[in-house]
Write an enzyme that holds these catalytic residues in place. Structure first.
Site, PDB file in Angstrom:
ATOM      1  N   ASP A 205      -9.453  -0.948   1.870  1.00  0.00           N
ATOM      2  CA  ASP A 205     -10.055   0.394   2.062  1.00  0.00           C
ATOM      3  C   ASP A 205     -11.674   0.008   2.016  1.00  0.00           C
ATOM      4  OD1 ASP A 205      -7.962   1.782   3.319  1.00  0.00           O
ATOM      5  OD2 ASP A 205      -7.447   1.453   0.819  1.00  0.00           O
TER       6      ASP A 205
ATOM      7  N   ILE B  80       1.061  -9.875   7.482  1.00  0.00           N
ATOM      8  CA  ILE B  80      -0.027 -10.954   6.435  1.00  0.00           C
ATOM      9  C   ILE B  80       0.119 -11.809   5.677  1.00  0.00           C
ATOM     10  CG2 ILE B  80      -1.005  -9.896   4.290  1.00  0.00           C
ATOM     11  CD1 ILE B  80      -0.588  -7.059   4.628  1.00  0.00           C
TER      12      ILE B  80
ATOM     13  N   HIS C 210      -3.714   5.168  -0.531  1.00  0.00           N
ATOM     14  CA  HIS C 210      -4.299   4.138  -0.130  1.00  0.00           C
ATOM     15  C   HIS C 210      -3.474   4.198   1.092  1.00  0.00           C
ATOM     16  CE1 HIS C 210      -4.523   0.846   2.860  1.00  0.00           C
ATOM     17  NE2 HIS C 210      -3.661   0.703   3.265  1.00  0.00           N
TER      18      HIS C 210
ATOM     19  N   GLN D 297      12.594  -6.593  -8.040  1.00  0.00           N
ATOM     20  CA  GLN D 297      11.273  -7.288  -8.514  1.00  0.00           C
ATOM     21  C   GLN D 297      10.165  -7.627  -9.384  1.00  0.00           C
ATOM     22  OE1 GLN D 297       9.594  -7.877  -3.927  1.00  0.00           O
ATOM     23  NE2 GLN D 297      11.768  -8.298  -3.125  1.00  0.00           N
TER      24      GLN D 297
ATOM     25  N   SER E 168      -2.894  -4.431  10.222  1.00  0.00           N
ATOM     26  CA  SER E 168      -3.436  -5.205   9.806  1.00  0.00           C
ATOM     27  C   SER E 168      -3.488  -6.183   9.393  1.00  0.00           C
ATOM     28  CB  SER E 168      -4.922  -3.995   9.082  1.00  0.00           C
ATOM     29  OG  SER E 168      -5.100  -3.254   9.113  1.00  0.00           O
TER      30      SER E 168
HETATM   31  P1  NAX Z   1       5.695  -7.345   8.065  1.00  0.00           P
HETATM   32  O1  NAX Z   1       6.555  -6.644   8.652  1.00  0.00           O
HETATM   33  O2  NAX Z   1       4.953  -7.860   8.893  1.00  0.00           O
HETATM   34  O3  NAX Z   1       6.479  -8.293   7.176  1.00  0.00           O
HETATM   35  C1  NAX Z   1       6.614  -7.958   5.947  1.00  0.00           C
HETATM   36  C2  NAX Z   1       7.675  -8.831   4.910  1.00  0.00           C
HETATM   37  O4  NAX Z   1       8.397  -8.554   4.612  1.00  0.00           O
HETATM   38  C3  NAX Z   1       8.337  -9.564   6.672  1.00  0.00           C
HETATM   39  O5  NAX Z   1       8.795 -10.482   6.422  1.00  0.00           O
HETATM   40  C4  NAX Z   1       9.938  -8.838   5.570  1.00  0.00           C
HETATM   41  O6  NAX Z   1      11.132  -9.766   6.243  1.00  0.00           O
HETATM   42  C5  NAX Z   1       9.731  -9.014   4.398  1.00  0.00           C
HETATM   43  N1  NAX Z   1      10.558  -7.995   3.509  1.00  0.00           N
HETATM   44  C6  NAX Z   1      10.957  -6.455   3.811  1.00  0.00           C
HETATM   45  N2  NAX Z   1      11.752  -6.589   2.370  1.00  0.00           N
HETATM   46  C7  NAX Z   1      11.445  -7.286   1.726  1.00  0.00           C
HETATM   47  C8  NAX Z   1      12.553  -7.679   0.413  1.00  0.00           C
HETATM   48  N3  NAX Z   1      12.880  -6.820  -0.599  1.00  0.00           N
HETATM   49  N4  NAX Z   1      11.558  -8.985  -0.489  1.00  0.00           N
HETATM   50  C9  NAX Z   1      10.940  -9.914   0.202  1.00  0.00           C
HETATM   51  N5  NAX Z   1      10.244  -9.674   1.675  1.00  0.00           N
HETATM   52  C10 NAX Z   1      10.380  -8.867   2.225  1.00  0.00           C
HETATM   53  O7  NAX Z   1       4.716  -6.183   7.928  1.00  0.00           O
HETATM   54  P2  NAX Z   1       3.062  -6.549   6.676  1.00  0.00           P
HETATM   55  O8  NAX Z   1       2.084  -6.455   8.553  1.00  0.00           O
HETATM   56  O9  NAX Z   1       2.716  -8.211   6.790  1.00  0.00           O
HETATM   57  O10 NAX Z   1       2.817  -5.513   6.139  1.00  0.00           O
HETATM   58  C11 NAX Z   1       3.100  -6.172   4.583  1.00  0.00           C
HETATM   59  C12 NAX Z   1       2.787  -4.636   4.324  1.00  0.00           C
HETATM   60  O11 NAX Z   1       1.237  -4.358   4.120  1.00  0.00           O
HETATM   61  C13 NAX Z   1       3.420  -3.098   4.357  1.00  0.00           C
HETATM   62  O12 NAX Z   1       3.810  -2.360   3.714  1.00  0.00           O
HETATM   63  C14 NAX Z   1       1.864  -2.799   4.698  1.00  0.00           C
HETATM   64  O13 NAX Z   1       2.248  -1.012   5.343  1.00  0.00           O
HETATM   65  C15 NAX Z   1       1.326  -2.815   3.976  1.00  0.00           C
HETATM   66  N6  NAX Z   1      -0.278  -2.945   4.487  1.00  0.00           N
HETATM   67  C16 NAX Z   1      -0.572  -2.827   3.111  1.00  0.00           C
HETATM   68  C17 NAX Z   1      -2.275  -2.149   3.217  1.00  0.00           C
HETATM   69  C18 NAX Z   1      -2.979  -2.008   2.096  1.00  0.00           C
HETATM   70  O14 NAX Z   1      -4.200  -1.935   2.376  1.00  0.00           O
HETATM   71  N7  NAX Z   1      -2.077  -1.811   0.523  1.00  0.00           N
HETATM   72  C19 NAX Z   1      -2.857  -3.129   4.678  1.00  0.00           C
HETATM   73  C20 NAX Z   1      -2.444  -3.912   5.288  1.00  0.00           C
HETATM   74  C21 NAX Z   1      -0.696  -3.138   5.957  1.00  0.00           C
HETATM   75  O15 NAX Z   1      -0.148  -2.331   6.187  1.00  0.00           O
END
Ligand code: NAX
Length: 302
Positions: A159, A16, A187, A112, A243
């Site tokens: 959503d 994302i 969500h 954080q 997504s």
């Molecule tokens: P990714 O796994 O590609 O990216 C997450 C990033 O966060 C990684 O680079 C990881 O190293 C980093 N990270 C982990 N712990 C951390 C910390 N303590 N401090 C800073 N960075 C940290 O996941 P991605 O597809 O980008 O999704 C990110 C989040 O969005 C997930 O939790 C996912 O479930 C959530 N989503 C939420 C949505 C919503 O509508 N609210 C929809 C999309 C997404 O699924």
């Protein structure tokens, strides 16, 4: 020229993040005349990837992008930020218990929150994207008491946009012709996409209730709802990844509309709606799940 706005993206090396930072740097979130300083936070193992993203931001030569801070130190990342988009979190891995994932995210969001509490600009606006988004936002609020509660939000705009997308596909109209769709609750797959107050303005016609234009309550009460609830899973199935571009775009919509409302009259406002029995049941179910998540999250704090 306008003063630059500092925008934090956590988890910036993730998928994302990769879709979101160029949108912000292009003015999609804050407008095409608003200079930006991007703050990007990720964790130690993602250091190289994070630097790669920074290199690409430099290579893109964005006219609005004044500076980039890329760091694995939350205290540095949060310094002076006006907007914080919290995308970083701990994903649920196969075989993991719900409680273990919750516990990881509770400690991330607690830490954080403290960094934001100490370092962010007064009146910083926070959007939590990382799941469990609602509960992460709750923890953040708890541990950043000096940030006004109304400034802490979580993303359900994706959503909402998915619901608009489904209606527009069904009716063969543009998404811009649908309004006032509501997403209630968590969500998650218990969310309730509610069209009872939504309207459509068909081409060359006046505004009408969505229910009368769709004229298929059965579809609206079953398939429409489950399609929106399950859309995230459908994307994973198709892309083998969750997504990202739609989530990044929704985050920009969320912040842009929020700041726009604030500019207009200083406050979000409440509306009074009539809720029928069908909606009540769906809203109660998702509320129940939120309360369970909250209880689980608090149990992880002890
Ligand atoms: P990714 O796994 O590609 O990216 C997450 C990033 O966060 C990684 O680079 C990881 O190293 C980093 N990270 C982990 N712990 C951390 C910390 N303590 N401090 C800073 N960075 C940290 O996941 P991605 O597809 O980008 O999704 C990110 C989040 O969005 C997930 O939790 C996912 O479930 C959530 N989503 C939420 C949505 C919503 O509508 N609210 C929809 C999309 C997404 O699924």
């Amino acid at each position: 020229a306008k003063e630059p706005v500092r925008v934090l993206v956590t988890g910036a090396a993730g998928q994302i993040g990769y879709a979101l930072v160029p949108m912000i740097a292009r003015g999609v979130m804050l407008g095409s005349d608003q200079p930006i300083i991007l703050h990007m936070l990720d964790i130690e193992p993602a250091t190289e990837a994070l630097n790669g993203v920074k290199m690409e931001l430099v290579d893109a030569a964005f006219p609005l992008l004044m500076d980039v801070v890329a760091t694995t130190d939350a205290m540095v990342a949060c310094k002076g930020v006006n907007i914080a988009v919290m995308v970083g979190g701990f994903p649920r891995k196969e075989g993991m218990e719900r409680k273990d994932v919750m516990s990881k995210n509770v400690s991330i969001y607690k830490a954080q929150a403290s960094a934001l509490e100490k370092q962010a600009a007064p009146d910083c606006k926070v959007l939590v994207v990382a799941n469990p988004a609602n509960t992460n936002a709750l923890i953040l609020k708890e541990f950043a008491p000096s940030i006004p509660e109304k400034n802490i939000t979580c993303l359900t705009r994706l959503d909402h946009n998915r619901a608009l997308g489904q209606l527009s596909e069904r009716l063969k109209i543009h998404v811009g012709q649908v309004k006032n769709v509501i997403i209630w609750g968590n969500h998650s797959s218990t969310q309730y996409p509610d069209v009872n107050h939504a309207t459509v303005t068909p081409t060359n016609s006046e505004e009408k209730p969505v229910r009368s234009v769709v004229a298929d309550d059965n579809w609206l009460n079953t398939e429409f709802i489950t399609t929106v609830q399950q859309r995230g899973a459908a994307i994973i199935k198709a892309r083998k990844l969750s997504s990202a571009l739609s989530a990044a775009s929704a985050a920009c919509d969320h912040i842009r509309d929020w700041l726009h409302v604030i500019k207009d009259n200083g406050q979000l406002f409440r509306v009074r709606l009539k809720i029928d029995d069908f909606s009540r049941e769906k809203m109660d179910a998702t509320a129940k799940e939120l309360v369970e998540e909250k209880t689980l999250a608090y149990s992880c704090l002890n």
